[in-house]
Design a protein around this motif. Structure first.
Motif, PDB file in Angstrom:
ATOM      1  N   MET A   1       8.283  51.023  46.294  1.00  0.00           N
ATOM      2  CA  MET A   1       9.491  50.569  45.600  1.00  0.00           C
ATOM      3  C   MET A   1      10.350  51.764  45.224  1.00  0.00           C
ATOM      4  N   ASN A   2      11.683  51.582  45.270  1.00  0.00           N
ATOM      5  CA  ASN A   2      12.584  52.649  44.857  1.00  0.00           C
ATOM      6  C   ASN A   2      13.023  52.405  43.436  1.00  0.00           C
ATOM      7  N   ASP A   3      12.969  53.460  42.605  1.00  0.00           N
ATOM      8  CA  ASP A   3      13.310  53.323  41.192  1.00  0.00           C
ATOM      9  C   ASP A   3      14.813  53.243  40.943  1.00  0.00           C
ATOM     10  N   ASN A   4      15.632  53.443  41.976  1.00  0.00           N
ATOM     11  CA  ASN A   4      17.071  53.529  41.789  1.00  0.00           C
ATOM     12  C   ASN A   4      17.735  52.173  41.842  1.00  0.00           C
ATOM     13  N   PRO A   5      18.734  51.932  40.982  1.00  0.00           N
ATOM     14  CA  PRO A   5      19.438  50.656  41.001  1.00  0.00           C
ATOM     15  C   PRO A   5      20.461  50.580  42.127  1.00  0.00           C
ATOM     16  N   HIS A   6      20.826  51.721  42.722  1.00  0.00           N
ATOM     17  CA  HIS A   6      21.850  51.737  43.760  1.00  0.00           C
ATOM     18  C   HIS A   6      21.233  51.387  45.105  1.00  0.00           C
ATOM     19  N   PRO A   7      21.930  50.606  45.925  1.00  0.00           N
ATOM     20  CA  PRO A   7      21.390  50.263  47.239  1.00  0.00           C
ATOM     21  C   PRO A   7      21.386  51.479  48.158  1.00  0.00           C
ATOM     22  N   ILE A   8      20.364  51.561  49.014  1.00  0.00           N
ATOM     23  CA  ILE A   8      20.257  52.656  49.972  1.00  0.00           C
ATOM     24  C   ILE A   8      20.919  52.232  51.271  1.00  0.00           C
ATOM     25  N   TYR A   9      21.726  53.152  51.836  1.00  0.00           N
ATOM     26  CA  TYR A   9      22.343  52.851  53.120  1.00  0.00           C
ATOM     27  C   TYR A   9      21.244  52.711  54.171  1.00  0.00           C
ATOM     28  N   THR A  10      21.269  51.643  54.934  1.00  0.00           N
ATOM     29  CA  THR A  10      20.230  51.358  55.917  1.00  0.00           C
ATOM     30  C   THR A  10      20.796  51.450  57.325  1.00  0.00           C
ATOM     31  N   LEU A  11      20.196  52.305  58.139  1.00  0.00           N
ATOM     32  CA  LEU A  11      20.621  52.446  59.525  1.00  0.00           C
ATOM     33  C   LEU A  11      20.199  51.231  60.335  1.00  0.00           C
ATOM     34  N   GLY A  12      20.942  50.977  61.404  1.00  0.00           N
ATOM     35  CA  GLY A  12      20.561  49.943  62.345  1.00  0.00           C
ATOM     36  C   GLY A  12      21.151  48.577  62.099  1.00  0.00           C
ATOM     37  N   GLN A  13      22.023  48.455  61.095  1.00  0.00           N
ATOM     38  CA  GLN A  13      22.610  47.152  60.794  1.00  0.00           C
ATOM     39  C   GLN A  13      24.039  47.011  61.307  1.00  0.00           C
ATOM     40  N   ASP A  14      24.771  48.127  61.392  1.00  0.00           N
ATOM     41  CA  ASP A  14      26.159  48.102  61.840  1.00  0.00           C
ATOM     42  C   ASP A  14      26.421  49.378  62.625  1.00  0.00           C
ATOM     43  N   PRO A  15      26.634  49.283  63.954  1.00  0.00           N
ATOM     44  CA  PRO A  15      26.794  50.489  64.774  1.00  0.00           C
ATOM     45  C   PRO A  15      28.001  51.340  64.382  1.00  0.00           C
ATOM     46  N   VAL A  16      29.082  50.702  63.922  1.00  0.00           N
ATOM     47  CA  VAL A  16      30.267  51.462  63.526  1.00  0.00           C
ATOM     48  C   VAL A  16      29.986  52.255  62.254  1.00  0.00           C
ATOM     49  N   LYS A  17      29.332  51.598  61.293  1.00  0.00           N
ATOM     50  CA  LYS A  17      28.967  52.313  60.059  1.00  0.00           C
ATOM     51  C   LYS A  17      27.951  53.416  60.342  1.00  0.00           C
ATOM     52  N   ASP A  18      27.028  53.120  61.259  1.00  0.00           N
ATOM     53  CA  ASP A  18      26.033  54.135  61.603  1.00  0.00           C
ATOM     54  C   ASP A  18      26.695  55.364  62.212  1.00  0.00           C
ATOM     55  N   ALA A  19      27.726  55.125  63.038  1.00  0.00           N
ATOM     56  CA  ALA A  19      28.444  56.240  63.650  1.00  0.00           C
ATOM     57  C   ALA A  19      29.167  57.068  62.590  1.00  0.00           C
ATOM     58  N   ARG A  20      29.780  56.391  61.618  1.00  0.00           N
ATOM     59  CA  ARG A  20      30.466  57.114  60.557  1.00  0.00           C
ATOM     60  C   ARG A  20      29.455  57.876  59.683  1.00  0.00           C
ATOM     61  N   TYR A  21      28.312  57.268  59.478  1.00  0.00           N
ATOM     62  CA  TYR A  21      27.235  57.912  58.711  1.00  0.00           C
ATOM     63  C   TYR A  21      26.804  59.213  59.393  1.00  0.00           C
ATOM     64  N   SER A  22      26.602  59.156  60.705  1.00  0.00           N
ATOM     65  CA  SER A  22      26.228  60.355  61.454  1.00  0.00           C
ATOM     66  C   SER A  22      27.347  61.386  61.429  1.00  0.00           C
ATOM     67  N   ALA A  23      28.590  60.906  61.597  1.00  0.00           N
ATOM     68  CA  ALA A  23      29.740  61.816  61.565  1.00  0.00           C
ATOM     69  C   ALA A  23      29.885  62.479  60.201  1.00  0.00           C
ATOM     70  N   PHE A  24      29.532  61.748  59.144  1.00  0.00           N
ATOM     71  CA  PHE A  24      29.596  62.298  57.787  1.00  0.00           C
ATOM     72  C   PHE A  24      28.741  63.554  57.670  1.00  0.00           C
ATOM     73  N   PHE A  25      27.522  63.510  58.187  1.00  0.00           N
ATOM     74  CA  PHE A  25      26.640  64.669  58.115  1.00  0.00           C
ATOM     75  C   PHE A  25      27.089  65.775  59.064  1.00  0.00           C
ATOM     76  N   LEU A  26      27.571  65.389  60.243  1.00  0.00           N
ATOM     77  CA  LEU A  26      27.997  66.400  61.209  1.00  0.00           C
ATOM     78  C   LEU A  26      29.261  67.126  60.751  1.00  0.00           C
ATOM     79  N   GLU A  27      30.260  66.372  60.317  1.00  0.00           N
ATOM     80  CA  GLU A  27      31.535  66.979  59.945  1.00  0.00           C
ATOM     81  C   GLU A  27      31.428  67.816  58.678  1.00  0.00           C
ATOM     82  N   ASN A  28      30.496  67.454  57.812  1.00  0.00           N
ATOM     83  CA  ASN A  28      30.290  68.239  56.592  1.00  0.00           C
ATOM     84  C   ASN A  28      29.282  69.363  56.797  1.00  0.00           C
ATOM     85  N   HIS A  29      28.826  69.525  58.046  1.00  0.00           N
ATOM     86  CA  HIS A  29      27.838  70.553  58.396  1.00  0.00           C
ATOM     87  C   HIS A  29      26.574  70.410  57.541  1.00  0.00           C
TER      88      HIS A  29
END
Length: 595
Positions: A1-29
């Protein structure tokens, strides 16, 4: 169980969001696979942040991450970008004297700003670091704010040395003390609380380092500041952690703590040092983390070489300079008769655990608790959905001008093995070895592959256990130590190597056997399976741990020449030299290497 009240972003549910998620880490180095030499590995981040499943840590508050990922709070993101832009332009206007250079840098910054912000995917603090670096590189500046920082430190140094401050901080009116203690020890404890509380209250007095107002302060002015209220709800938790709590529980420990203090701005840092030196007098060991190099008015590691006031306050510190400090080296350092340590965090930006050094991550893991300073650090810790591997306190100025102390508890599932825990486990194993020798048995230590083939730990343990069972059935009167039997959840390579080295240097080993390819083949034959490609031809020379253990074995052999070493020739132990931090395999096997 996660102790945090905030939802965790889950990969594999939306390909467009997943692409932006990956780009977020890449573009921010911030992607370790893309920048393995700059960005911490997931295992190193695991020393500091508790992550579950495929979750990834990002160094920004939750509101910022959601604004970038969803695009629903774009006004907020634009306002933060504009704050960065204004701050950078202020540097150019204030610090660049050449008109040509000033106009050139303004034009360059505008172009870079527009480029970096057009997709609304850049974290403002990462943008700020890039723009700040441009100014430094093109203006050939060593430290833009060096003189400002020296001035701030000078103001605080004068304040702390003034007769008015010393009188105020040391004054005590017994008649105003409620429930006066009836023993000397309790009186001392009460005075400790009073002094610590007063020093913490001083951290909110920005006028001390930002202006010359303190030159006119009277004793009454200081008393007003030192007696101002402290809020935030975690004062009693902090005082309990430091052993100066008002009501000590029957099972509370007053033993000294190892504390990581993450410094913030120059000027206020000398106030921090007044608190830190007080904590060291109480017996605590404090490791102070500074910025690796210049970043606005943040106190940096280089400052002490330029600022006499800072050098004076840090004169008794032991400097930890090795950014790739090993666990054994760190423990040796912390065992010294020294209470104040100084180290760079490996970064030149606001708090970003993804960019911190190996040494910083190891210190983070090994201490008993962490104290952070200021609103920027508070936002990164407390406005984030992530939980961490340590209890983290924050001391910041409140909106009403007083001090707030807040606490974010470590994740409930975090398992820590202190060096004392590991030493006790090692001693228990040594006792078994001695008992076996006393019963006339030979003691064999078996070194083999456990984690050197990523993702195959369970299979490696099965192979080792199978072959050792085979040895037990064929060797008479031999007590075999199987390291895989002593693994516990939560242990990483650092923990295991520390524990086993104590065992290995005990002098109790008669035969040190290193796993051969024939051992592995025999194990698969007993199991009734064919040898998979990843195991074909493998032996102890493929293992990072075994490579290190062969070096230990050779060293032990010098003191105990009667010990036998069995296995592959020592000349073959050269391929695996360095663990990835927190990994059980060589760092080169953990992902892509830099081309």
């Amino acid at each position: 169980m996660n102790d945090n009240p905030h939802p965790i972003y889950t990969l594999g549910q939306d390909p467009v969001k997943d692409a932006r998620y990956s780009a977020f880490f890449l573009e921010n180095h911030l992607d370790h696979n893309a920048y393995p030499d700059e960005v911490a590995s997931p295992e190193q981040i695991g020393f500091m942040v508790h992550l579950e499943g495929n979750d990834r840590y990002y160094p920004c508050a939750e509101r910022m991450f959601n604004a970038i990922m969803t695009g629903c709070d774009r006004d907020y993101l634009i306002s933060r970008y504009n704050q960065v832009f204004a701050r950078i332009m202020e540097i150019i206007n204030e610090k660049i004297t050449s008109q040509y250079q000033r106009e050139y840098l303004k034009a360059l910054i505008c172009m870079k700003f527009e480029h970096e912000t057009r997709d609304f995917i850049m974290i403002p603090s990462r943008l700020e670091k890039r723009l700040f670096k441009i100014i430094h590189n093109h203006a050939f500046m060593i430290d833009t704010y060096l003189e400002d920082k020296k001035k701030r430190n000078s103001r605080v140094a004068r304040c702390l040395k003034s007769p008015e401050f010393k009188s105020a901080v040391n004054s005590i009116d017994i008649s105003k003390m409620k429930n006066l203690p009836d023993t000397l020890s309790k009186v001392r404890e009460e005075l400790e609380r009073v002094e610590l509380r007063r020093l913490i209250a001083l951290t909110a007095s920005e006028e001390i380092w930002e202006t010359d107002a303190a030159e006119r302060f009277t004793i009454e002015d200081y008393e007003r500041i030192l007696n101002s209220p402290i809020g935030g709800g975690a004062k009693s938790d902090l005082f309990e952690f430091l052993g100066v709590n008002a009501v000590k529980a029957a099972d509370s420990s007053s033993e000294s703590k190892k504390i990581l203090w993450i410094a913030n701005e120059s000027g206020e840092f000398l106030v921090d040092m007044a608190i830190i030196r007080y904590l060291t007098r109480l017996g605590h060991k404090v490791i102070v983390a500074l910025k690796e190099g210049p970043f606005f008015k943040k106190v940096s590691f280089d400052d002490m070489f330029e600022d006499s006031n800072l050098r004076e306050f840090l004169a008794t510190s032991l400097i930890i300079r090795d950014n790739r400090l090993t666990k054994n080296e760190l423990i040796d350092i912390l065992r010294r008769d020294q209470h104040l340590f100084l180290m760079p965090d490996g970064t030149r930006e606001d708090m970003n655990l993804l960019m911190t050094s190996t040494a910083f991550a190891r210190v983070f893991k090994e201490v008993d608790g962490i104290i952070t300073r200021g609103p920027d650090q508070k936002r990164r810790i407390f406005d984030s959905r992530f939980t961490f591997t340590q209890d983290i306190f924050n001391i910041s100025k409140n909106e009403d001008g007083t001090v707030d102390i807040n606490l974010k508890r470590k994740h409930s599932m975090v398992i820590h093995f202190s060096h004392k825990d590991l030493e006790e486990k090692a001693d228990a194993i040594i006792e078994k070895m001695r008992a076996a020798k006393n019963n006339g048995m030979s003691v064999m230590f078996y070194s083999g592959i456990v984690g050197s083939i990523p993702g195959k730990i369970d299979e490696a343990i099965k192979i080792m256990a199978t072959f050792i069972d085979y040895l037990n059935n064929h060797l008479l009167n031999t007590f075999i130590i199987n390291p895989s039997r002593y693994y516990e959840p939560g242990m990483d390579a650092d923990d295991l190597m520390y524990m086993w080295e104590i065992v290995q240097r005990s002098g109790c080993i008669d035969i040190w056997r290193f796993q051969t390819s024939e051992d592995i083949a025999t194990a698969f034959e007993i199991i009734g399976e064919k040898i998979p490609p990843e195991w074909s031809g493998k032996d102890a020379t493929y293992s990072t741990g075994c490579t290190k253990e062969m070096a230990i074995a050779e060293d032990v052999l010098k003191k105990h020449p009667e010990m036998q070493i069995i296995g592959p020739p020592k000349e073959k132990f050269m391929r695996r030299k360095e663990y990835g931090v927190g990994m059980m395999h060589d760092r080169r096997l953990g992902g892509r290497t830099k081309p």
